[in-house]
Design an enzyme around this catalytic site. Structure first.
Site, mmCIF file in Angstrom:
data_model
loop_
_atom_site.group_PDB
_atom_site.id
_atom_site.type_symbol
_atom_site.label_atom_id
_atom_site.label_comp_id
_atom_site.label_asym_id
_atom_site.label_seq_id
_atom_site.Cartn_x
_atom_site.Cartn_y
_atom_site.Cartn_z
ATOM 1 N N SER A 142 4.932 0.559 5.104
ATOM 2 C CA SER A 142 4.518 -0.050 3.843
ATOM 3 C C SER A 142 3.518 0.851 3.141
ATOM 4 C CB SER A 142 3.866 -1.410 4.100
ATOM 5 O OG SER A 142 3.301 -1.950 2.920
ATOM 6 N N TYR A 156 -1.855 -6.430 9.169
ATOM 7 C CA TYR A 156 -0.644 -5.916 8.526
ATOM 8 C C TYR A 156 -0.762 -4.434 8.188
ATOM 9 C CZ TYR A 156 3.488 -5.693 5.595
ATOM 10 O OH TYR A 156 4.705 -5.355 5.071
#
Length: 268
Positions: A142, A156
């Site tokens: 990401s 995350y």
């Protein structure tokens, strides 16, 4: 390319980026191994790929939060004499709220799915790729792995930063063995991700130019791993954000991250 029809294993294949990978790889003539928890969706996707693309799609339901799942998956592949040419480690989700707001088992499951499972699947499937002199591994990371961590969704960004560094090292180790490894780093992507985490209303406030659709993300990812890129950030906006972050002093970047966290992250 292998002499046989390429076989691709995609985790988190039931929706979003995973399903888009399955469809685009099928369009390239790949057979598929579809892995996710939602069995009905996997069977529907397998039927679609067979009907429209004429490929064979194997459905292997699995919960990658189970520490035994990666080994069991690969055992089934060996039993069925299936040789994986492409591994797409896509399965993932977010845990909203602050770190202490969730019980430890919630975090343990997250780390198993986002860190341990993709690492173990790569470790178990890499020897076959090296032995055959061909393989592709895409670890869906990401943009969050390139920018300062945010308050909320505490693990995350950290997990995605790990996938980026892991992919870089694995790419260097295998570049002369016909195996390409790429960390694919999308930003905000239209999918069910934010519905599952319950943050759709918050991220829905972001301007539309910040978003990409899953098909565009996957198209860039396939092209990047074929070119031998170890890390690829999708979309011009996301690449600009990454570049600006590298030029911004750490204290200012962290302040900006804190400000945006209050606007777009669930912090309770």
């Amino acid at each position: 390319m292998p002499a046989h029809r390429p076989l691709s294993l995609v985790t988190g294949a039931s929706a979003g980026i995973g399903a888009a990978f399955a469809r685009q790889l099928a369009a390239r003539g790949h057979d598929l191994i579809l892995v996710a928890r939602r069995t009905e969706r996997l069977h529907a996707l397998a039927a679609e790929l067979h009907e429209h693309r004429g490929v064979q799609a194997h459905v292997l339901p699995a919960d990658l939060a189970d520490p035994t799942a990666p080994r069991q998956l690969v055992d089934v592949l060996h039993e069925q004499k299936l040789q994986v040419d492409w591994l797409v480690n896509n399965a993932g989700y977010g845990v909203p709220g602050t770190f202490e707001a969730s019980d430890w088992p919630v975090h343990a499951d997250f780390l198993q799915v986002l860190l341990t499972a993709p690492t173990e699947l790569a470790w178990r499937l890499l020897p076959g790729m090296r032995g055959r002199g061909y393989g592709r591994i895409v670890n869906v990371a990401s943009l969050a792995g390139h920018v300062p961590g945010s308050a909320g969704h505490t693990l995350y960004a950290a997990s995605k930063a790990y996938l980026i560094k892991f992919s870089q090292s694995l790419a260097l180790e295998n570049r002369h063995r016909g195996v390409h490894v790429c960390a694919l780093c999308p930003g905000f992507t239209w999918s069910e991700f934010h519905d599952v985490t319950g943050t759709r209303a918050l991220v829905g406030k972001l301007p539309r130019f910040m978003w990409q659709d899953a098909q565009a993300v996957v198209r860039e990812g396939i092209e990047a791993v074929e070119r031998g890129e170890a890390v690829h950030v999708t979309g011009r906006v996301n690449r600009a954000i990454k570049a600006l972050t590298k030029l911004t002093p750490d204290r200012l970047a962290l302040w900006l991250s804190a400000r945006e966290s209050r606007r777009y992250r669930q912090l309770d």
